[in-house]
Design a protein around this motif. Structure first.
Motif, short mmCIF file in Angstrom:
data_model
loop_
_atom_site.label_atom_id
_atom_site.label_comp_id
_atom_site.label_asym_id
_atom_site.label_seq_id
_atom_site.Cartn_x
_atom_site.Cartn_y
_atom_site.Cartn_z
N GLY A 30 0.54 -1.31 0.32
CA GLY A 30 0.06 0.13 0.01
C GLY A 30 0.60 0.90 -0.30
O GLY A 30 0.41 2.50 -0.04
N ALA A 31 1.68 1.06 -0.66
CA ALA A 31 3.38 2.65 0.11
C ALA A 31 3.32 3.10 -0.70
O ALA A 31 2.93 2.52 -2.97
N PRO A 32 3.13 4.63 -1.40
CA PRO A 32 3.83 4.79 -2.37
C PRO A 32 5.31 4.08 -3.34
O PRO A 32 5.75 3.93 -2.60
N ALA A 33 5.08 4.00 -4.60
CA ALA A 33 6.37 3.64 -4.86
C ALA A 33 7.47 3.25 -4.77
O ALA A 33 8.70 2.92 -4.12
N ASN A 51 2.15 -2.28 -15.63
CA ASN A 51 2.72 -2.23 -13.77
C ASN A 51 3.30 -3.08 -14.26
O ASN A 51 3.65 -4.15 -15.19
N ILE A 52 4.08 -2.99 -12.72
CA ILE A 52 5.56 -4.55 -12.89
C ILE A 52 5.16 -5.00 -12.23
O ILE A 52 4.72 -4.49 -10.84
N ALA A 67 -1.17 3.04 -12.90
CA ALA A 67 -1.81 4.06 -12.55
C ALA A 67 -1.13 5.00 -11.36
O ALA A 67 -1.70 6.24 -11.96
N ASN A 68 -1.20 4.79 -10.27
CA ASN A 68 -1.18 5.81 -8.85
C ASN A 68 -0.05 5.45 -8.62
O ASN A 68 0.40 5.64 -7.07
#
Length: 121
Positions: A30-33, A51-52, A67-68
């Motif tokens: 759930g963390a920012p990448a 997506n990776i 996307a996010n």
């Protein structure tokens, strides 16, 4: 571990995912990448949406959403050491563990966790 993105049109290199300094990294789920903890990546694969997917030692398979720009851990059980990950053209995600193979998500992103014994010949 850090993953970088290289913009081929400008030559600009930027951090795409992961963080080198473990003191500031967040649990990946759930963390920012760009602040996610991605430890000891083994293999990287991608799907048609950008997506990776990363197999990481003791962290299951991590999906970096295009996307996010967040990270989800698709399989958070630490008993599996994934050596490989691949995505078929329909978007099904597979992860390999030695002589076993685990389907972990279908083309809609639904987690399946269906173990099948596969004899890789």
């Amino acid at each position: 571990m850090e993953f970088v993105k290289i913009d081929l049109s400008t030559g600009i290199i930027s951090r795409y995912a992961g963080m080198i300094d473990m003191n500031f990294a967040e649990d990946a789920d759930g963390a920012p990448a760009t602040t996610a903890l991605i430890m000891f990546p083994q293999q990287i694969s991608g799907d048609t949406q950008g997506n990776i997917y990363v197999t990481a030692y003791s962290y299951g398979v991590q999906k970096i959403w295009y996307a996010n720009q967040t990270v989800d851990v698709l399989d958070s059980t630490k008993e599996w050491f994934f050596q490989s990950v691949w995505v078929d053209l329909r978007g099904n995600v597979f992860a390999g563990t030695g002589n076993n193979s685990l389907v972990i998500a279908d083309e809609n992103g639904n987690e399946a966790f269906e173990t099948t014994d596969v004899d890789f010949v």
